[in-house]
Each structure stands twice: as structure tokens, then as C-alpha cells.
Design an enzyme around this catalytic site. Structure first.
Site, PDB file in Angstrom:
ATOM      1  N   GLY A  51      -6.593  -8.589   1.473  1.00  0.00           N
ATOM      2  CA  GLY A  51      -5.282  -8.513   1.917  1.00  0.00           C
ATOM      3  C   GLY A  51      -4.609  -9.957   2.179  1.00  0.00           C
ATOM      4  O   GLY A  51      -3.518 -10.208   1.847  1.00  0.00           O
ATOM      5  N   ARG A  59       0.894  -1.231   0.026  1.00  0.00           N
ATOM      6  CA  ARG A  59       0.108  -0.012  -0.026  1.00  0.00           C
ATOM      7  C   ARG A  59       0.880   1.409   0.011  1.00  0.00           C
ATOM      8  O   ARG A  59       0.468   2.338  -0.635  1.00  0.00           O
ATOM      9  CB  ARG A  59      -0.862  -0.038   1.267  1.00  0.00           C
ATOM     10  CG  ARG A  59      -2.176  -0.718   0.795  1.00  0.00           C
ATOM     11  CD  ARG A  59      -3.167  -0.832   2.072  1.00  0.00           C
ATOM     12  NE  ARG A  59      -4.623  -1.498   1.847  1.00  0.00           N
ATOM     13  CZ  ARG A  59      -5.381  -1.555   2.604  1.00  0.00           C
ATOM     14  NH1 ARG A  59      -5.378  -1.370   3.923  1.00  0.00           N
ATOM     15  NH2 ARG A  59      -6.693  -2.065   2.185  1.00  0.00           N
ATOM     16  N   GLY A  89     -12.096  -4.665   1.590  1.00  0.00           N
ATOM     17  CA  GLY A  89     -13.748  -4.370   1.667  1.00  0.00           C
ATOM     18  C   GLY A  89     -13.917  -3.134   0.342  1.00  0.00           C
ATOM     19  O   GLY A  89     -15.178  -3.499   0.211  1.00  0.00           O
ATOM     20  N   LYS A 121     -14.544 -17.311   6.306  1.00  0.00           N
ATOM     21  CA  LYS A 121     -16.107 -17.260   6.673  1.00  0.00           C
ATOM     22  C   LYS A 121     -16.820 -16.769   5.355  1.00  0.00           C
ATOM     23  O   LYS A 121     -16.360 -15.908   4.669  1.00  0.00           O
ATOM     24  CB  LYS A 121     -16.291 -16.342   8.016  1.00  0.00           C
ATOM     25  CG  LYS A 121     -15.886 -16.994   9.259  1.00  0.00           C
ATOM     26  CD  LYS A 121     -16.072 -15.823  10.376  1.00  0.00           C
ATOM     27  CE  LYS A 121     -15.856 -16.718  11.645  1.00  0.00           C
ATOM     28  NZ  LYS A 121     -15.813 -15.634  12.721  1.00  0.00           N
TER      29      LYS A 121
HETATM   30  C1  3PG Z   1      -8.800  -1.861   4.840  1.00  0.00           C
HETATM   31  O1  3PG Z   1      -7.517  -2.320   5.375  1.00  0.00           O
HETATM   32  O2  3PG Z   1      -9.611  -2.403   4.511  1.00  0.00           O
HETATM   33  C2  3PG Z   1      -9.038  -0.294   4.909  1.00  0.00           C
HETATM   34  O3  3PG Z   1      -7.623   0.383   5.228  1.00  0.00           O
HETATM   35  C3  3PG Z   1     -10.173   0.086   5.830  1.00  0.00           C
HETATM   36  O4  3PG Z   1      -9.638  -0.303   7.021  1.00  0.00           O
HETATM   37  P1  3PG Z   1     -11.083  -0.389   8.046  1.00  0.00           P
HETATM   38  O5  3PG Z   1     -11.757  -1.660   7.415  1.00  0.00           O
HETATM   39  O6  3PG Z   1     -10.751  -0.696   9.607  1.00  0.00           O
HETATM   40  O7  3PG Z   1     -11.869   0.641   8.165  1.00  0.00           O
END
Ligand code: 3PG
Ligand code: MG
Length: 394
Positions: free
Chosen positions: A353, A35, A376, A197
Site C-alpha cells: 500500500g 484496487r 501481505g 518496522k
Molecule cells: C490487504 O489490504 O492487505 C488485504 O485486503 C487483506 O486485508 P487484511 O490484511 O485485513 O486481511
């Protein structure tokens, strides 16, 4: 959305919202710099253009000002990558940080402390956004990973910059690659969904049923599907409250003529550990005392066959416990098959990730068409949701 080609940064203070939410180990060492690297083009564009870059990001989900979630180690890493001093500020708002920024010269940059040390960030507090906006003349959002959050620094803030809001190079690149998958994908289009999950991925699976020709399911979530089909999965991870939903997904796929492909065999262990001896079985007949931790050889062959025939591939979520050397074969093999398919002309996009960590671990990351920095955010974009940060820029 207005891109960076329209920016004249010389001697301007430019606030850049990046997503430096990188994984850290317990010694505060950054374990993956994807990132940070992904944000470099925008940062470089501003500083080489003579601007003063003020970088803001969150890290983790701190409840208080937890020291281990400070962005300070990231300033150090960034300075190595840019081969330039990166100033750091413990404050994100107020006179102290402002006067620090005002002392910077054209072409210099500063990183501010974790935005989430202020509860106002996640609350989308208007006053906090306004205070942040006082730091700069121009605002750029390049934090695709956080684009699904309507937070002070990602969404509310744009109202204080009016016309001086721009879309960063990474954000632009993410959107155009995701649009390749969403608008007119080459077919067959196959989605490979894994991970522990189903809970976090229900909406994406349901929305994918409208878009893809095939869905391959692997990883921990597959055992919920197998149980929903009447299989015995032993001690494998199962979300009992999602069994009906899994059945609905199976029926939905049939109705929509989407081929839903589940694993047929499983690599099992007596416990969640890499030390235990592993054995394989039919995934519908896992012994009572065992848990499945990876897909088996026949599943790999089956999945490979479909992947090699695909022209568009989306991958999110590992096929097994890839962090354990005895249970990484499924994830590794599927990653390899995606690379081969890409070499044969398919467009492949990986996000999330774990999938990215796995691709890097197995040396596959260079071979896929695109790796998204969003987890997400990527899933919500594919679902067709309007992301607050993108909306705020338009
Ligand atoms: C992530 O890693 O998905 C983003 O940086 C957002 O982080 P968060 O899910 O804690 O809002
Ligand atoms: Mg997240």
C-alpha cells in the site's frame, strides 16, 4: 487454475470475490481507487458476456458492523467507473439478498455489504461459505490482495462450486508478473525494502536472501540495522527485540553472497513532525535528541547507483516518512531511479500500500513494469508460501 476464457456467463449468476479493501479518509471518501480499477476487467468480462455479477469483498477489519466500513460508497464509485447502475445489498447471505439478485437482468451487477460484518468470514466458516454459494452458479476469485487469507469467501467456498470455480483476470495477471521475478529473473536482481518496522518483513527478507543479488534497506527499519551494527541512532525508531535478528540478516547476507546495502546518512528532526527544522548527519552518528525520518543525499546516490545497474527490481516499503514534504525526498528519488532503470530495460515490480501510494503521489506509477495490488499477499507469494485462495482454485 481455470481462467475466464472458459466461462460462458450468459444469464448465469456469477459470484466474484474482489478486494475492494481501499483506503478511506474520515469522511468515507476513497483516497485510492487502484484496487477498484484493477477489478474492472473481470467484472466487465462477465457483464458484457450477459452474466449477472454478484460482487463480494471485505473492507478494513471491523469488529462489529461499523458504519464507516460499509461498502456502500464503493458501489457509487464503481457505478461511476462502469457508467452503469450498481445495485447494493445490506445482506451478504439469506433470502432477502437472493431474491434481490434473482430480480437482476442479464448484464446487471450488485455489490454486497462488507463480508467481515459476519464473523464467520474470517473464521472460514463452512456454513457461511455454503450460504454465500447459494447466491450464484459460478464463482470467480479475483481478490489477489486477500489471497493469503483462508477465509470463507476466498478459500472454503470453492468446495461448493466444484468445477464452476475460476481464476479472475487480475489474479492471473498478478501471478504471472510475480512469477517473472521468481522464476529466472534477469540479474542483477535487487530488492528494495523499506517501511517503519522489520517485524512484518522478517520472513520476506530472509527468503529474499535466497533469491536476490542485492538488498537495499531503507525507511524506519534501517535504524534497527544501524544500531545492530553499533551505530548511534538517537531517538530514531528501533525495534530493540529485533537487533539480534538484524545481525543475523547481515551475517546471512554475507554467507549467501548477497550485497546488503544500508543507508550511510540520515535526515533528522527533533520530533515526528513536518514543521521542525531538519538536518542531516552520518547515519551512524545521529545526535541523541534527534530522530531520522528519511535517508540522506549520499544514501540516495549510493542506492541509485545499484538500482541503475539492476535488471530486476522489487520494491516494497518507503525510504522515509514520504507523507511529510520535508522527508519525502528519499522515497521520491528511489522511485525515480527505479523508473529510469525500467526505461533502460529492467523489470520492476512494486507492491504494498505505501509504496503504491508514494508512487502515485510522485507520479511514478505509469513508469514501472508492474504494480501489484497485494501487500501481505504479494510478500507471502514471493516467500514461496502457498496462498490459500490460489490453492482452493487449483
Ligand atoms: C490487504 O489490504 O492487505 C488485504 O485486503 C487483506 O486485508 P487484511 O490484511 O485485513 O486481511
Ligand atoms: Mg493487510
Amino acid at each position: 487454475m481455470i481462467g475466464l476464457q472458459n466461462i460462458k456467463p450468459f444469464n448465469k449468476r456469477v459470484l466474484i470475490r474482489v478486494d475492494f479493501n481501499v483506503p478511506l479518509d474520515k469522511n468515507k471518501k476513497i483516497t485510492d481507487i487502484t484496487r477498484i480499477q484493477a477489478a474492472l476487467p473481470t467484472i466487465q468480462k462477465i457483464i458484457t458476456g450477459g452474466g449477472i455479477a454478484v460482487l463480494i469483498s471485505h473492507l478494513g477489519r471491523p469488529k462489529t458492523k461499523e458504519k464507516n466500513l460499509s461498502l456502500k460508497p464503493i458501489a457509487k464509485k464503481l457505478s461511476e467507473l462502469l457508467n452503469q447502475k450498481v445495485f447494493f445489498s445490506k445482506d451478504c447471505v439469506g433470502n432477502k439478498v437472493l431474491s434481490k439478485i434473482k430480480k437482476l437482468n442479464s448484464g446487471e451487477l450488485i455489490l454486497l455489504e462488507n463480508l467481515r460484518y459476519y464473523k464467520e468470514e474470517e473464521q472460514g466458516d463452512v456454513g457461511f461459505s455454503e450460504k454465500l454459494s447459494k447466491l450464484a452458479d459460478i464463482y470467480i476469485n479475483d481478490a489477489f490482495g486477500t489471497a493469503h487469507r483462508a477465509h470463507a469467501s476466498t478459500s472454503i467456498i470453492t468446495r461448493f462450486f466444484k468445477k464452476n470455480c475460476f481464476c479472475g483476470l487480475l489474479l492471473e495477471k498478478e501471478i504471472s508478473n510475480l512469477n517473472l521475478i521468481l522464476k529466472n529473473p534477469k540479474r542483477p536482481f535487487t530488492a528494495i525494502i523499506g517501511g517503519a518496522k522489520i517485524s512484518g518483513k522478517i520472513e520476506i527478507i530472509l527468503s529474499l536472501l535466497e533469491k536476490v543479488d542485492k538488498i537495499i534497506i531503507g525507511g524506519g527499519m534501517a535504524y534497527t540495522f544501524i544500531k545492530a551494527m553499533g551505530g548511534n541512532v538517537g531517538k530514531s525508531i528501533v525495534e530493540e527485540d529485533k537487533l539480534i535478528l538484524a545481525q543475523k540478516i547481515i551475517e546471512g547476507a554475507k554467507e549467501k553472497n548477497v550485497e546488503l546495502i544500508l543507508p550511510i546518512d540520515s535526515i533528522n528532526s527533533l520530533s515526528f513532525s513536518n514543521e521542525e527544522k531538519s538536518s542531516s548527519s552520518d547515519i551512524y552518528k545521529i545526535p541523541e535528541d534527534k530522530m531520522g525520518l528519511d535517508i540522506g543525499k549520499d544514501s540516495i546516490l549510493l542506492f541509485e547507483k545499484h538500482i541503475l545497474k539492476s535488471k530486476t527490481i522489487l520494491w516494497n516499503g518507503p525510504m522515509g516518512v514520504f507523507e511529510f514534504s520535508n522527508f519525502c525526498n528519499g522515497t521520491k528519488s528511489i522511485g525515480k531511479a527505479i523508473c529510469v532503470s525500467t526505461l533502460n530495460g529492467a523489470f520492476s515490480l512494486i507492491g504494498g500500500g505505501d509504496s503504491i501510494a508514494a508512487s502515485k503521489l510522485f507520479g511514478l506509477s505509469e513508469e514501472v513494469s508492474y504494480m501489484s495490488t497485494g501487500g501481505g499477499a504479494m510478500l507471502e507469494y514471493i516467500e514461496g508460501k502457498e496462498l490459500p485462495a490460489i490453492k482452493a482454485l487449483s
